[in-house]
Design an enzyme around this catalytic site. Structure first.
Site, PDB file in Angstrom:
ATOM      1  N   SER A  83      -2.920  -0.088  12.505  1.00 19.93           N
ATOM      2  CA  SER A  83      -2.435  -0.172  11.133  1.00 19.93           C
ATOM      3  C   SER A  83      -1.396   0.924  10.919  1.00 19.93           C
ATOM      4  CB  SER A  83      -3.620   0.050  10.193  1.00 19.93           C
ATOM      5  OG  SER A  83      -3.161   0.403   8.912  1.00 19.93           O
ATOM      6  N   CYS A 113       0.855  -1.187   0.000  1.00 19.56           N
ATOM      7  CA  CYS A 113       0.000   0.000   0.000  1.00 19.56           C
ATOM      8  C   CYS A 113       0.894   1.241   0.000  1.00 19.56           C
ATOM      9  CB  CYS A 113      -1.025  -0.001   1.112  1.00 19.56           C
ATOM     10  SG  CYS A 113      -0.629  -0.986   2.546  1.00 19.56           S
ATOM     11  N   GLU A 162      -4.514  -5.380  14.773  1.00 20.40           N
ATOM     12  CA  GLU A 162      -4.613  -3.966  14.409  1.00 20.40           C
ATOM     13  C   GLU A 162      -6.044  -3.499  14.660  1.00 20.40           C
ATOM     14  OE1 GLU A 162      -3.716  -3.460  10.278  1.00 20.40           O
ATOM     15  OE2 GLU A 162      -1.569  -3.581  10.589  1.00 20.40           O
TER      16      GLU A 162
END
Ligand code: XAI
Length: 448
Positions: free
Chosen positions: A297, A20, A271
């Site tokens: 996260s 990401c 998370e």
């Protein structure tokens, strides 16, 4: 939202394939590895589909062979100074809070004595320079565009905030690598100059206080205000907090305390991604503080304090917070305090015998998932057995063709006893669990 708008957003939302794109955990750890000296200079930032990655892959293989030839081991590279370099780069980027767990765990494996104090000390000196997501504007491909991680490393080295004389996987020192690359100066937009930082201190702040005697972590890179004081809303597990967000019962000024989500309590230290996203989505991102003994996260930013230690299951003060208690976060002072006088007074005399989380009702989907998991476990049972000949195999792996292999492990007293896990067809044996010890999650002695 009209489907066409959703479609347009979905098509534009990712800066490319691969990890990401923001400075989330993957890119944070890639940057940290470069600073640690364990990956090739300049290799962290190029996007996944960039052809330069082919070259890095090939040269990484060459570097491994060359290290074998020269007898360079990972432990010669991953020294205390190298970890301080990695922390400095994470601080300058405002990287993922998970880097704290990962670096402590890697240091533990490398037999380097690293603690939260080192993050505190380095973070106090290193300014936050990168304007990157989740709190900022740019993504990793923009960092690559302006020269990549070496730009930040050179700026920090020139300012005396990194050790230049440490060995790296190239067989040369960090300073020699940077001299060869000769990265450009910071561009001033994606990466700010040392004299004009986004914040004067690093993007991750280590906290301490009556609510976290053994530490807690917050990504201060996303903050404008230093102090938040509010009223506790306590949840045992993430689900209850999600329900409160969905029911609309959270109020500005609330401090959402999510406990029993730590390494043991979760177990597994999940998370708290869904709930942090939901709080933001409800427009409460700047008005509600979330704190937990779980983690976040790399995409989490804002008023979110994680890794609160000791965790609830270990009887940390977080286990004794009640709805309505006042809690104060002071990022500038590095404090997280339960304003109950004194917090310790709530401990039952004679100590605590494992506080238990209150059960909260499961949703039908969770019940179905749990049932499927139980069935799968019955079919495939996870067994634990001492590895036959483990020590011999290790000893062999330690030497390849007469030279020391770079990634062998030094024998430790616990090695012989350590279990290894194998999936076997069902029948017999209970599921083995590795014991967890220690205090702060990820600290030496923990599974992290
Ligand atoms: C974005 C994710 C899935 O939460 C994780 O990869 C991270 O960056 O921490």
């Amino acid at each position: 939202m009209p489907p066409a708008d959703l479609d347009a957003i979905e098509r534009a939302i990712c800066p490319g394939e691969g990890a990401c794109g923001g400075m989330y955990t993957a890119n944070t750890m890639a940057s940290a590895a470069e600073a640690l000296g364990m990956s090739l200079p300049g290799s962290a930032a190029p996007p996944a589909t960039d052809r330069r990655r082919d070259g890095f892959a090939r040269r990484s293989g060459q570097a491994v062979v060359e290290m074998l030839r020269q007898g360079i081991t990972a432990r010669q590279i991953m020294t205390r100074e190298a970890f301080e370099n990695a922390i400095a780069v994470v601080m300058a980027f405002g990287g993922s809070t998970n880097a704290v767990l990962h670096l402590l765990a890697i240091a533990h494996e490398a037999d380097v004595d690293l603690s939260l104090d080192d993050f505190r000390r380095v973070g106090a000196r290193v300014p936050h320079l990168a304007n990157v997501k989740p709190f900022g504007r740019y993504v990793m491909k923009d960092v690559d565009h302006v020269g990549g991680v070496p730009v930040v490393m050179r700026a920090l080295l020139d300012a005396g905030l990194m050790h230049g004389d440490v060995l790296t996987v190239t067989g040369r020192t960090l300073a020699e690598n940077l001299a060869e690359i000769a990265p450009p100066d910071v561009d001033g937009k994606v990466l700010r100059a040392m004299a004009e930082p986004i914040h004067r201190t690093g993007g991750i702040t280590i906290l301490e206080g009556t609510l976290a005697p053994e530490g807690a972590v917050v990504k201060s890179a996303g903050f404008d205000e230093d102090v938040f004081e509010g009223t506790a809303r306590v949840f045992d597990g993430e689900r209850g907090a999600m329900d409160a967000v969905e029911d609309g019962t959270l109020q500005p000024g609330d401090v959402v305390v999510i406990r029993y989500e730590g390494p043991k309590g979760g177990p597994g230290m999940r998370e708290m991604l869904a709930v942090t996203g939901a709080i933001k989505g409800a427009g409460l991102g700047k008005d509600v503080l979330l704190l937990t003994d779980g983690r976040f996260s790399g995409g989490t930013t804002g008023l979110c304090v994680g890794h609160v230690a000791p965790e609830a299951v270990d009887g940390g003060p977080i286990a004794f917070v009640r709805d309505g208690d006042r809690i104060r976060l002071d990022v500038a002072q590095g404090r997280l305090d339960l304003l109950v006088d004194p917090a310790e007074a709530r401990r039952p005399p004679g100590g605590l015998d494992r506080p238990r989380p209150q059960a909260h009702p499961r949703r039908p989907r969770e019940v179905r998932q749990a049932r499927r998991l139980r069935r799968a476990r019955r079919r495939l049972r996870l067994t634990s057995a001492p590895a036959p000949g483990l020590d011999d195999a290790r000893a062999d792996r330690g030497r390849v063709g007469g030279v020391a292999a770079p990634f062998h492990r030094r024998a430790r007293p616990s090695d012989g006893a350590r279990a290894h896990f194998t999936w076997r067809a069902s029948r017999g044996g209970r599921r083995g669990r590795r014991g967890r010890t220690g205090t702060h999650p990820g600290a030496p002695g923990c599974d992290g």
